[in-house]
Write an enzyme that holds these catalytic residues in place. Structure first.
Site, PDB file in Angstrom:
ATOM      1  N   CYS A  42       2.723   4.129   2.115  1.00 59.83           N
ATOM      2  CA  CYS A  42       3.146   5.569   1.895  1.00 59.83           C
ATOM      3  C   CYS A  42       1.751   6.300   1.201  1.00 59.83           C
ATOM      4  O   CYS A  42       0.809   6.119   1.911  1.00 59.83           O
ATOM      5  CB  CYS A  42       4.424   5.801   1.150  1.00 59.83           C
ATOM      6  SG  CYS A  42       4.970   7.391   1.432  1.00 59.83           S
ATOM      7  N   GLU A  61       9.247  -2.185   0.831  1.00 59.83           N
ATOM      8  CA  GLU A  61       9.447  -2.846  -0.473  1.00 59.83           C
ATOM      9  C   GLU A  61      10.892  -2.299  -1.011  1.00 59.83           C
ATOM     10  O   GLU A  61      11.580  -3.145  -1.970  1.00 59.83           O
ATOM     11  CB  GLU A  61       8.347  -2.619  -1.412  1.00 59.83           C
ATOM     12  CG  GLU A  61       8.071  -1.313  -2.007  1.00 59.83           C
ATOM     13  CD  GLU A  61       7.453  -0.313  -1.071  1.00 59.83           C
ATOM     14  OE1 GLU A  61       7.186  -0.608  -0.128  1.00 59.83           O
ATOM     15  OE2 GLU A  61       7.276   0.767  -1.404  1.00 59.83           O
ATOM     16  N   HIS A  64       8.403   2.565   3.369  1.00 59.35           N
ATOM     17  CA  HIS A  64       8.399   1.595   2.154  1.00 59.35           C
ATOM     18  C   HIS A  64       9.128   0.198   2.208  1.00 59.35           C
ATOM     19  O   HIS A  64      10.314   0.427   2.110  1.00 59.35           O
ATOM     20  CB  HIS A  64       9.001   2.384   0.990  1.00 59.35           C
ATOM     21  CG  HIS A  64       8.411   3.517   0.375  1.00 59.35           C
ATOM     22  ND1 HIS A  64       7.473   3.292  -0.727  1.00 59.35           N
ATOM     23  CD2 HIS A  64       8.247   4.847   0.842  1.00 59.35           C
ATOM     24  CE1 HIS A  64       6.971   4.584  -0.884  1.00 59.35           C
ATOM     25  NE2 HIS A  64       7.206   5.511  -0.159  1.00 59.35           N
TER      26      HIS A  64
HETATM   27  N1  GLN Z   1       3.790  12.478  -0.398  1.00 53.69           N
HETATM   28  C1  GLN Z   1       3.047  11.369  -0.986  1.00 53.69           C
HETATM   29  C2  GLN Z   1       1.460  11.525  -1.194  1.00 53.69           C
HETATM   30  O1  GLN Z   1       1.177  12.344  -0.409  1.00 53.69           O
HETATM   31  C3  GLN Z   1       3.334   9.926  -0.688  1.00 53.69           C
HETATM   32  C4  GLN Z   1       4.985   9.886  -0.921  1.00 53.69           C
HETATM   33  C5  GLN Z   1       5.311   8.450  -1.029  1.00 53.69           C
HETATM   34  O2  GLN Z   1       4.275   7.520  -1.381  1.00 53.69           O
HETATM   35  N2  GLN Z   1       6.576   7.945  -0.861  1.00 53.69           N
HETATM   36  O3  GLN Z   1       1.065  10.928  -1.750  1.00 53.69           O
END
Ligand code: GLN
Length: 199
Positions: A82, A179, A177
């Site tokens: 992410c 994890e 994610h």
């Molecule tokens: N929206 C977040 C970002 O731009 C990422 C979200 C996440 O890691 N769950 O960093």
């Protein structure tokens, strides 16, 4: 090399603990990485989810941007989930003013690609090279890969074709994610890269 791969989790912000739990469960020797000295002592690095602009700012404040870029350039395996995927992208869209990445993955990643009601959702994904059940993937204000460059390979896509997992040599990135959902195959793949790089 030692039987237990030595890996770090970048611990400036984000869901550090969840990654530590998965990696430890897979038999890795896990270090929290906040300083160049700690980075130098590991053979691979996980970049957690969280807020990529905050992690970027903190990495620069802690003098970690250049050391991480250098380590990636010299072939250190890394896995970003992410926000971590955003940080591994060579190019991003939807960034805040002045936001930078470590880079390494030849991809363009769009931040916060799911607006409104679908900002967070879970789904099942088929992942190239994974045996067994589909991956149960949790997307939380997630990015997507909008361009996969020649050096990178897409590993998974949503039904609409948007790419959400990529690999390039020892670098791995997922929009979602694993994890948090008990999925360990991406971390196993990362640890295989670490073992391969150290061998
Ligand atoms: N929206 C977040 C970002 O731009 C990422 C979200 C996440 O890691 N769950 O960093």
């Amino acid at each position: 090399m030692a039987a237990r791969p030595r890996v770090g989790v970048l611990a400036l912000q984000g869901d550090v603990r969840e990654h530590v739990r998965v990696l430890t469960g897979l038999g890795a020797d896990v270090t929290l990485v906040r300083r160049p000295k700690e980075l130098a002592a590991v053979d691979g690095l996980v970049l957690p989810g969280g807020e990529s602009s905050v992690i970027d700012k903190l990495a620069r404040a802690f003098g970690m941007q250049e050391p991480i870029r250098a380590a990636i350039r010299s072939g250190m395996p890394a896995y970003g989930t992410c926000a971590g995927l955003i940080l591994l992208a060579d190019e991003i869209t939807g960034a805040i003013a002045g936001q930078e990445t470590f880079g390494g993955l030849d991809v363009v990643v769009a931040r916060n690609a799911f607006g409104g009601q679908t900002e967070s959702f879970e789904t099942e994904l088929e992942v190239a090279g994974f045996d067994g059940a589909p991956v149960h993937a949790a997307f939380i204000r997630a990015p997507v890969v909008t361009r996969v460059g020649d050096r990178a390979t897409a590993l998974a896509a949503l039904p609409d074709g948007r790419v959400v997992a990529v690999e390039q040599g020892p670098l791995l990135g997922t929009s979602f994610h694993p994890e948090v959902s008990g999925e360990t195959r991406f971390h196993e793949r990362f640890l295989a890269h670490v073992r391969g790089a150290a061998a």
